[in-house]
Motif scaffolding. Structure first.
Motif, PDB file in Angstrom:
ATOM      1  N   THR A 175      53.305 -47.228 -22.135  1.00 14.88           N
ATOM      2  CA  THR A 175      52.753 -47.636 -21.244  1.00 14.88           C
ATOM      3  C   THR A 175      53.216 -48.996 -20.263  1.00 14.88           C
ATOM      4  N   PHE A 176      53.924 -49.616 -20.617  1.00 15.17           N
ATOM      5  CA  PHE A 176      54.231 -50.394 -19.995  1.00 15.17           C
ATOM      6  C   PHE A 176      55.756 -50.573 -18.898  1.00 15.17           C
ATOM      7  N   SER A 177      56.023 -49.099 -20.015  1.00 13.53           N
ATOM      8  CA  SER A 177      57.336 -48.244 -19.619  1.00 13.53           C
ATOM      9  C   SER A 177      58.553 -48.877 -20.144  1.00 13.53           C
ATOM     10  N   ASN A 178      58.512 -50.023 -21.235  1.00 11.51           N
ATOM     11  CA  ASN A 178      59.617 -50.004 -21.682  1.00 11.51           C
ATOM     12  C   ASN A 178      60.191 -49.404 -22.712  1.00 11.51           C
ATOM     13  N   VAL A 179      61.547 -49.601 -22.811  1.00  7.40           N
ATOM     14  CA  VAL A 179      61.995 -48.053 -23.249  1.00  7.40           C
ATOM     15  C   VAL A 179      62.525 -49.044 -24.525  1.00  7.40           C
ATOM     16  N   ILE A 180      61.945 -47.930 -25.749  1.00  4.53           N
ATOM     17  CA  ILE A 180      62.318 -48.203 -26.841  1.00  4.53           C
ATOM     18  C   ILE A 180      63.403 -46.700 -27.560  1.00  4.53           C
ATOM     19  N   THR A 181      64.545 -47.673 -28.440  1.00  2.42           N
ATOM     20  CA  THR A 181      65.356 -46.155 -28.646  1.00  2.42           C
ATOM     21  C   THR A 181      65.453 -46.348 -30.229  1.00  2.42           C
ATOM     22  N   ASN A 182      66.669 -45.678 -31.069  1.00  2.49           N
ATOM     23  CA  ASN A 182      65.929 -45.411 -32.057  1.00  2.49           C
ATOM     24  C   ASN A 182      67.246 -46.478 -33.249  1.00  2.49           C
ATOM     25  N   ILE A 183      67.253 -47.361 -32.352  1.00  2.00           N
ATOM     26  CA  ILE A 183      67.934 -49.035 -33.203  1.00  2.00           C
ATOM     27  C   ILE A 183      67.024 -49.378 -33.625  1.00  2.00           C
ATOM     28  N   HIS A 231      62.752 -51.490 -33.360  1.00  2.00           N
ATOM     29  CA  HIS A 231      63.636 -50.796 -32.692  1.00  2.00           C
ATOM     30  C   HIS A 231      63.694 -51.887 -31.482  1.00  2.00           C
ATOM     31  N   LEU A 232      64.948 -51.537 -30.875  1.00  2.00           N
ATOM     32  CA  LEU A 232      65.413 -51.879 -30.133  1.00  2.00           C
ATOM     33  C   LEU A 232      64.557 -51.762 -28.978  1.00  2.00           C
ATOM     34  N   GLU A 233      64.590 -52.823 -27.638  1.00  2.00           N
ATOM     35  CA  GLU A 233      63.673 -52.531 -26.545  1.00  2.00           C
ATOM     36  C   GLU A 233      64.604 -52.537 -25.601  1.00  2.00           C
ATOM     37  N   ILE A 234      64.113 -51.875 -24.174  1.00  2.00           N
ATOM     38  CA  ILE A 234      65.041 -52.187 -23.718  1.00  2.00           C
ATOM     39  C   ILE A 234      63.745 -52.896 -22.093  1.00  2.00           C
ATOM     40  N   ILE A 236      61.898 -55.277 -18.995  1.00  2.60           N
ATOM     41  CA  ILE A 236      62.041 -55.923 -17.322  1.00  2.60           C
ATOM     42  C   ILE A 236      60.951 -56.549 -17.455  1.00  2.60           C
ATOM     43  N   ASN A 237      60.513 -58.280 -17.618  1.00  5.58           N
ATOM     44  CA  ASN A 237      59.412 -58.992 -17.491  1.00  5.58           C
ATOM     45  C   ASN A 237      58.844 -58.590 -15.969  1.00  5.58           C
ATOM     46  N   LYS A 238      57.457 -58.281 -16.728  1.00 10.75           N
ATOM     47  CA  LYS A 238      56.401 -57.971 -15.879  1.00 10.75           C
ATOM     48  C   LYS A 238      56.947 -56.579 -14.486  1.00 10.75           C
ATOM     49  N   GLY A 239      58.184 -56.326 -15.436  1.00 12.40           N
ATOM     50  CA  GLY A 239      58.338 -54.679 -14.842  1.00 12.40           C
ATOM     51  C   GLY A 239      58.384 -53.245 -14.767  1.00 12.40           C
ATOM     52  N   LYS A 240      58.775 -52.227 -15.078  1.00 19.63           N
ATOM     53  CA  LYS A 240      58.606 -51.061 -15.546  1.00 19.63           C
ATOM     54  C   LYS A 240      60.360 -50.826 -15.383  1.00 19.63           C
ATOM     55  N   ALA A 241      60.802 -51.405 -17.010  1.00 19.60           N
ATOM     56  CA  ALA A 241      62.377 -50.673 -16.989  1.00 19.60           C
ATOM     57  C   ALA A 241      62.850 -49.069 -16.857  1.00 19.60           C
ATOM     58  N   SER A 242      61.955 -48.189 -17.751  1.00 20.48           N
ATOM     59  CA  SER A 242      62.191 -47.105 -17.299  1.00 20.48           C
ATOM     60  C   SER A 242      62.530 -46.169 -16.282  1.00 20.48           C
ATOM     61  N   GLY A 243      61.843 -46.623 -15.275  1.00 19.65           N
ATOM     62  CA  GLY A 243      61.582 -46.139 -13.864  1.00 19.65           C
ATOM     63  C   GLY A 243      62.712 -47.007 -13.190  1.00 19.65           C
ATOM     64  N   LEU A 244      63.146 -47.913 -13.228  1.00 18.66           N
ATOM     65  CA  LEU A 244      63.983 -48.912 -12.510  1.00 18.66           C
ATOM     66  C   LEU A 244      65.317 -49.133 -13.078  1.00 18.66           C
ATOM     67  N   LEU A 245      65.450 -48.309 -14.404  1.00 17.02           N
ATOM     68  CA  LEU A 245      66.689 -48.698 -15.036  1.00 17.02           C
ATOM     69  C   LEU A 245      66.847 -46.975 -15.243  1.00 17.02           C
ATOM     70  N   GLY A 246      66.248 -46.241 -14.677  1.00 21.18           N
ATOM     71  CA  GLY A 246      66.368 -44.656 -14.754  1.00 21.18           C
ATOM     72  C   GLY A 246      66.796 -44.118 -16.213  1.00 21.18           C
ATOM     73  N   LEU A 247      65.802 -44.435 -17.364  1.00 25.10           N
ATOM     74  CA  LEU A 247      66.211 -44.443 -19.043  1.00 25.10           C
ATOM     75  C   LEU A 247      64.820 -43.434 -19.400  1.00 25.10           C
ATOM     76  N   HIS A 248      65.979 -42.585 -19.376  1.00 29.96           N
ATOM     77  CA  HIS A 248      64.566 -41.465 -20.219  1.00 29.96           C
ATOM     78  C   HIS A 248      64.820 -41.417 -21.459  1.00 29.96           C
ATOM     79  N   LEU A 249      63.494 -40.250 -21.982  1.00 28.67           N
ATOM     80  CA  LEU A 249      63.755 -39.597 -23.349  1.00 28.67           C
ATOM     81  C   LEU A 249      64.426 -39.446 -23.643  1.00 28.67           C
ATOM     82  N   GLY A 250      65.782 -39.865 -24.571  1.00 31.51           N
ATOM     83  CA  GLY A 250      66.733 -38.736 -24.989  1.00 31.51           C
ATOM     84  C   GLY A 250      68.496 -39.326 -24.701  1.00 31.51           C
TER      85      GLY A 250
END
Length: 259
Positions: A175-183, A231-234, A236-250
């Motif tokens: 929900t916070f746009s934190n990006v969770i990987t399979n690592i 799991h390793l997460e990417i 942003i402190n108080k930011g939306k990592a998925s949108g700002l970093l352009g990271l999506h599922l897969g």
């Protein structure tokens, strides 16, 4: 207290979620119903398995977990119930249980509860509810099904190891746009062997150190850490990592280890 949790892709817009809860309360008014999530992307089994796998251990032993993902009638899909790690699970045998469990269930059955024809397209409010209520009242698995020897297997996309590199992928965005990987933390630690690392991902972005908390870096800065899922997460402190970093599922991420 009899607890029944719900993990579905029903969403919150329509009447389906309310109908499911009403069906439970109609036959067991004392049931304690807990929503894990109803926002699983439609038919996304691996997404649902990740959420439930990280949530169910926090519930008391004996809790019944009803799973409503890709559960519409199919001649090739069985409806099942099983016991694992002293919890009970009810759902369609569509591969989700092989992703959810790290070992073999203690007991499992194919449900033989007669389905009401008026609920033919909505087994959740009929077969699944009856099974979940039966188990939440301390009923036996053997009384609602026939023994099952195996379940449908589904494989997750695992990280790839290449000498001093782990190549993983994004499996969940919260929900916070934190990006969770399979690592996983276990894999990272085993390959790292106390060496420095560089995490590479889209837009030539890199991170070179692990954080313990989201606020270890200034607001708006990116970081990586192992969260509650291990799991390793990417983020942003108080930011939306998925949108700002352009990271999506897969999307692919890469960790290179070096001296």
């Amino acid at each position: 207290m009899a607890i029944i949790t719900l993990t579905t892709d029903l969403g919150s817009k329509d009447f389906y979620q309310a109908a499911l809860k009403g069906s439970i309360l109609s036959i067991f008014t004392d049931a304690s119903i807990v929503d894990i999530t109803h926002e699983v992307p439609s038919f996304n089994i691996s997404y649902a398995a990740f959420v439930l796998k990280n949530a169910y251990p926090y519930f008391p032993k004996g809790t019944v977990h009803l799973i409503g993902i890709d559960s519409v009638f199919s001649e090739s899909t069985k409806y099942v119930a099983m016991k694992y790690n002293e919890h009970y699970f009810v759902g369609a045998d569509n591969g989700i249980f092989s992703l959810l469990f790290d070992g073999d269930p203690e007991e499992m059955v194919e449900l033989n509860i007669m389905q009401d024809l008026k609920y033919l397209h909505f087994p959740l409010v009929d077969v699944f509810v009856k099974a979940a209520v039966h188990l939440s009242k301390s009923g036996k698995l053997k009384d609602i099904g026939i023994p099952l020897e195996s379940i449908e297997e589904r494989m997750l996309l695992n990280p790839v190891l290449e000498q001093d590199t782990i190549r993983g992928s994004v499996i969940y965005i919260d929900t916070f746009s934190n990006v969770i990987t399979n690592i996983t933390k276990e894999l990272f630690t085993r390959v790292q062997r106390n060496r420095d690392f560089t995490l590479h991902f889209k837009r030539s972005e890199t991170i070179t150190q692990l954080s313990w908390h989201y606020n270890e870096v200034p607001e708006g800065e990116k970081l990586c850490l192992f969260g509650i899922s291990n799991h390793l997460e990417i983020a942003i402190n108080k930011g939306k990592a998925s949108g700002l970093l352009g990271l999506h599922l897969g999307d692919i991420v890469r960790i290179e280890f070096h001296q």
